[in-house]
Each structure stands twice: as structure tokens, then as C-alpha cells.
Design a protein around this motif. Structure first.
Motif, PDB file in Angstrom:
ATOM      1  N   THR A  64       0.828  -1.200   0.000  1.00 55.24           N
ATOM      2  CA  THR A  64       0.000   0.000   0.000  1.00 55.24           C
ATOM      3  C   THR A  64       0.868   1.258   0.000  1.00 55.24           C
ATOM      4  OG1 THR A  64      -1.782  -1.150   1.161  1.00 55.24           O
ATOM      5  CG2 THR A  64      -1.785   1.259   1.267  1.00 55.24           C
ATOM      6  N   ALA A  65       1.923   1.252   0.808  1.00 51.96           N
ATOM      7  CA  ALA A  65       2.831   2.400   0.843  1.00 51.96           C
ATOM      8  C   ALA A  65       3.547   2.568  -0.487  1.00 51.96           C
ATOM      9  CB  ALA A  65       3.841   2.228   1.971  1.00 51.96           C
ATOM     10  N   ALA A  66       4.011   1.456  -1.078  1.00 52.22           N
ATOM     11  CA  ALA A  66       4.695   1.531  -2.365  1.00 52.22           C
ATOM     12  C   ALA A  66       3.767   2.070  -3.446  1.00 52.22           C
ATOM     13  CB  ALA A  66       5.222   0.153  -2.750  1.00 52.22           C
ATOM     14  N   PHE A  67       2.519   1.640  -3.426  1.00 53.46           N
ATOM     15  CA  PHE A  67       1.543   2.149  -4.397  1.00 53.46           C
ATOM     16  C   PHE A  67       1.328   3.646  -4.199  1.00 53.46           C
ATOM     17  CE2 PHE A  67      -2.807   3.226  -5.564  1.00 53.46           C
ATOM     18  CZ  PHE A  67      -2.871   2.769  -6.875  1.00 53.46           C
ATOM     19  N   ALA A  68       1.163   4.071  -2.943  1.00 53.06           N
ATOM     20  CA  ALA A  68       0.902   5.479  -2.663  1.00 53.06           C
ATOM     21  C   ALA A  68       2.076   6.365  -3.050  1.00 53.06           C
ATOM     22  CB  ALA A  68       0.575   5.655  -1.177  1.00 53.06           C
ATOM     23  N   ARG A  69       3.291   5.870  -2.874  1.00 50.78           N
ATOM     24  CA  ARG A  69       4.473   6.667  -3.207  1.00 50.78           C
ATOM     25  C   ARG A  69       4.604   6.865  -4.713  1.00 50.78           C
ATOM     26  NH1 ARG A  69       8.577   3.486   0.933  1.00 50.78           N
ATOM     27  NH2 ARG A  69       7.751   4.408   2.845  1.00 50.78           N
ATOM     28  N   GLY A  70       4.185   5.877  -5.494  1.00 48.59           N
ATOM     29  CA  GLY A  70       4.219   6.027  -6.943  1.00 48.59           C
ATOM     30  C   GLY A  70       5.597   6.070  -7.546  1.00 48.59           C
ATOM     31  N   THR A  71       6.567   5.402  -6.925  1.00 49.94           N
ATOM     32  CA  THR A  71       7.937   5.443  -7.443  1.00 49.94           C
ATOM     33  C   THR A  71       8.270   4.237  -8.317  1.00 49.94           C
ATOM     34  OG1 THR A  71       8.646   4.502  -5.329  1.00 49.94           O
ATOM     35  CG2 THR A  71       8.851   6.887  -5.599  1.00 49.94           C
TER      36      THR A  71
END
Length: 282
Positions: A64-71
Motif C-alpha cells: 500500500t505504501a509503495a503504491f501510494a508513493r508512486g515510485t
């Protein structure tokens, strides 16, 4: 320079939904997020296990964090099969390294899986809490149709079940199915899945990647391989050739210079905020 910002995201922990402040990397992906393999950009970034140097690997909170960061354009996770056929998200064949439990993953059923809790790594940036590792269905339901996903079928007998989950959600063009086995990759292709085959530096010394050009969509090469082996893969006729696991700008520059068009990384935030000098040689 890496820019950090605070972000609060919901996390499912021991007592249900919790609020958790973590570190988010900026900037997000330019041009939006691809929703299928066919719409991926010329150079692709994959968050390996969600970005295991930045978030808890193979966890719902980490993904979820990786998705939100969008990197990264792609979220990667590993899959295992429980004794009752339930497909779950886990890299190792045992629970010992990443959870508070011990023993083989395949000895559990779905009921026992609900009691497993991931053990956060203290060295990760931010605050992370113990949480239940997700099932494959839960990850597909959370992110399917919102981003491209990559899953590795660690247990070859799980391939039919994975195919059913992917097809039932209409995700056959937005989920890459990865394996180290050429036979599994060939079977995934016959099942109508987007196929990815990863190979180690040692395997690459004797591989003939041109033999896979007709049924492998992505060839996933060990970045530590010799230049000659990487170049042979790039020239094999396989549509996409990516490198794993690339965690430094220096290693990224080398594989892009040799013609790879994607990197699989545990540090997508670091690479996203360090501009690449190379654009690939193919």
C-alpha cells in the motif's frame, strides 16, 4: 538527493484498522500509472516485494505504501500455496525469517494462516506494526486494475489456482506471472498469462534465451551477470529484458547501458529520486 515526506496510511494490524505514519518518497511517477503490461513505458521500475529496503516485504501495508508513493510502475510480490490450496503472499518456504511463527508455509491451512503475524524489520525507515500476511486474492482485489502487478509462483503446482484468480478478475493483461523455471513459464503462456522468467548469473552462463522468445514476455536477468550474458539476453528476441535486484544508481546505469529496459529494485524511492543517465541501448 532523496526527498522524504510524511504520509499516513491505513494498515490492518492485530486489532483491525490502524493509522500509521511512514516515510514517503517523492516525486511520483511521471505521466500517471500504467494499468496493463501493454501500456508500460520504455524503461520500467518494479518495487521488488514492495521495495524491501523501504517497506516490510510482501505485506499489505508495504504494498500500500509503495503504491501510494508512486515510485515504481509495477508492484511485485511472492506467492506460496497452503495445504488446502489457499494462495498466500510469502517469499520463503518457511515462516521463520519474516514472521513470529516457525515451520513450513505449506503445512498451514487458511484458518492457521489467519493467526500468522509478520515481524517488522527494525532497520526499515518509519514505523511498522505486526500484521497478517495477505492472501493472493486480497492483493489482487486491492490493487488489480489500479496498477500492473508481478507475482512469482514459488510453488509450481499453484499455477492453475493463480490463473483462475487472475482470470476471474479480468487481470490477464495486467499481472505478470514470474518463475525461475522455463517449464513453468511455458505452461503459464499456454494458460494465457503474461509470462516472466528470471535467471541467476550462473544459469545465464549456459542459457540460450533465444529459445524462449516465443513464449516469454519478460526475461528477468541477474544484474550481477557478465556483460556478455546480459547482451545475449537483450539480443535474444524476448520482448522485454529486465534486471534484478538493482539497488544502486551505479548498477542501474550499467544494466540500462547494456540494453535492459527495466529494473527490479528493493529501493524504488532511491532510484526514482536519482535521475538515470542512460536510456537503454536497444
Amino acid at each position: 538527493m532523496v526527498t522524504l515526506a510524511a504520509r499516513t496510511v491505513p494498515v490492518v494490524g492485530l486489532a483491525g484498522a490502524l493509522s500509521l505514519t511512514i516515510l514517503a518518497f517523492a516525486p511520483p511517477l511521471p505521466g500517471g500509472r500504467p494499468l496493463s503490461v501493454d501500456s508500460l513505458p520504455p524503461i520500467v521500475y518494479t518495487a521488488h516485494r514492495g521495495g524491501a529496503l523501504e517497506v516490510p516485504e510482501n505485506s499489505m501495508s508495504g504494498l500500500t505504501a509503495a503504491f501510494a508513493r508512486g515510485t515504481a510502475q509495477i508492484l511485485d510480490f511472492d506467492t506460496r500455496m497452503l495445504r488446502d490450496g489457499t494462495l498466500v503472499v510469502m517469499h520463503d518456504a518457511t515462516l521463520d525469517r519474516t514472521t513470529y511463527s516457525r515451520g513450513p508455509v505449506g503445512a498451514l491451512d487458511r484458518v492457521h494462516w489467519l493467526g500468522v503475524r509478520l515481524r517488522p524489520v527494525p532497520s526499515l525507515p518509519g514505523l511498522w506494526l505486526p500484521e497478517r500476511p495477505p492472501t493472493v486474492a486480497e492483493v489482487l482485489d486491492r490493487f488489480g486494475g489500479r496498477t500492473v502487478l508481478m507475482l512469482e509462483a514459488k510453488d509450481p503446482p499453484s499455477l492453475d489456482g493463480l490463473a483462475r484468480l487472475i482470470r476471474a478478475r479480468g487481470l490477464t493483461r495486467s499481472v505478470l506471472v514470474n518463475s525461475n523455471s522455463p517449464a513453468v513459464a511455458a505452461r503459464a503462456h499456454r494458460l494465457g498469462l503474461v509470462t516472466q522468467l528470471w535467471r541467476s548469473a550462473r544459469q545465464m552462463r549456459t542459457d540460450r534465451p533465444e529459445l524462449w522468445a516465443g513464449h516469454v514476455d519478460v526475461l528477468d536477468m541477474d544484474h550481477a551477470a557478465r556483460d556478455t550474458d546480459l547482451l545475449r539476453a537483450v539480443r535474444s528476441g524476448v520482448p522485454r529484458v529486465w534486471a534484478h535486484t538493482v539497488n544502486t544508481p551505479y548498477d542501474r546505469e550499467r544494466v540500462l547501458r547494456l540494453g535492459c529496459d527495466g529494473v527490479i529494485t528493493n529501493a524504488p524511492g532511491l532510484l526514482a529520486t536519482t535521475p538515470a543517465a542512460s536510456s537503454g541501448g536497444r
